[in-house]
Design a protein around this motif. Structure first.
Motif, short mmCIF file in Angstrom:
data_model
loop_
_atom_site.label_atom_id
_atom_site.label_comp_id
_atom_site.label_asym_id
_atom_site.label_seq_id
_atom_site.Cartn_x
_atom_site.Cartn_y
_atom_site.Cartn_z
N ARG A 20 -23.68 19.06 33.39
CA ARG A 20 -22.75 19.99 32.57
C ARG A 20 -23.55 21.44 32.39
NH1 ARG A 20 -18.11 18.65 30.99
NH2 ARG A 20 -18.34 20.18 29.28
N CYS A 21 -23.00 22.42 32.49
CA CYS A 21 -23.60 23.87 32.15
C CYS A 21 -22.64 24.71 31.82
CB CYS A 21 -24.32 24.40 33.70
SG CYS A 21 -23.48 25.08 34.87
N ALA A 22 -23.09 25.93 31.30
CA ALA A 22 -22.32 26.95 30.96
C ALA A 22 -23.26 27.98 31.10
CB ALA A 22 -22.45 27.01 29.27
N GLN A 37 -17.40 34.08 30.54
CA GLN A 37 -18.07 32.83 30.37
C GLN A 37 -17.43 31.72 31.00
OE1 GLN A 37 -16.64 33.47 26.06
NE2 GLN A 37 -18.78 33.67 25.53
N GLU A 39 -17.85 27.46 31.87
CA GLU A 39 -18.25 25.96 31.54
C GLU A 39 -17.85 25.36 32.83
OE1 GLU A 39 -16.82 24.43 27.94
OE2 GLU A 39 -17.94 25.81 26.78
N ALA A 80 -15.96 25.25 38.32
CA ALA A 80 -15.63 25.78 36.73
C ALA A 80 -14.65 24.77 36.22
CB ALA A 80 -14.99 27.12 36.84
N TRP A 82 -13.74 25.83 32.68
CA TRP A 82 -13.30 26.74 31.76
C TRP A 82 -13.69 27.81 31.95
CZ3 TRP A 82 -15.68 29.16 27.88
CH2 TRP A 82 -15.06 29.77 26.92
#
Length: 100
Positions: A20-22, A37, A39, A80, A82
Motif C-alpha cells: 500500500r502507498c500514498a 493525492q 492512494e 489507484a 482513491w
C-alpha cells in the motif's frame, strides 16, 4: 502510475512487504496550487505487461531506456484506489475525489 528504481532501496523493501502507498503530485511551478493525492496498491509487473508499461514510461521519461540496463532496476506500478484533485488556483477552490 509507474516508476523505476533499484531493488536495493528502502522503498522497494517496504512495498514488497506492504504494497500500500500514498503519493502527492503537484506544486511543480511556482505559485501553482494544484495537487493530486493518490492512494493505491503496488505491484511489480512482469512479461508482456511490463514491456507495455515500459514503452509508455519511456515516452514520458526517455532516460528510462538507459536506466533499464542498470543492475537491479525494477518497475513499480501503483494501481489507484482513491484520488483527490485539488485546485486552489481558483476561488472557490475545486476539489474532486474519486474512489476506484
Amino acid at each position: 502510475v509507474v516508476f523505476d528504481t533499484v531493488d536495493t532501496t528502502r522503498k522497494v523493501a517496504n512495498l514488497r512487504r506492504t504494497p500500500r502507498c500514498a503519493l502527492v503530485i503537484g506544486g511543480i511551478a511556482n505559485r501553482d496550487e494544484r495537487t493530486v493525492q493518490l492512494e493505491g496498491i503496488t505491484d511489480e509487473p512482469t512479461g508482456a505487461e511490463l514491456d507495455r508499461l515500459k514503452e509508455l514510461y519511456f515516452v514520458r521519461f526517455p532516460g528510462g531506456r538507459d536506466r533499464q540496463h542498470w543492475p537491479g532496476v525494477t518497475y513499480i506500478r501503483v494501481k489507484a484506489q482513491w484520488l483527490r484533485f485539488s485546485d486552489f488556483n481558483r476561488s472557490p477552490a475545486v476539489i474532486t475525489e474519486l474512489t476506484f
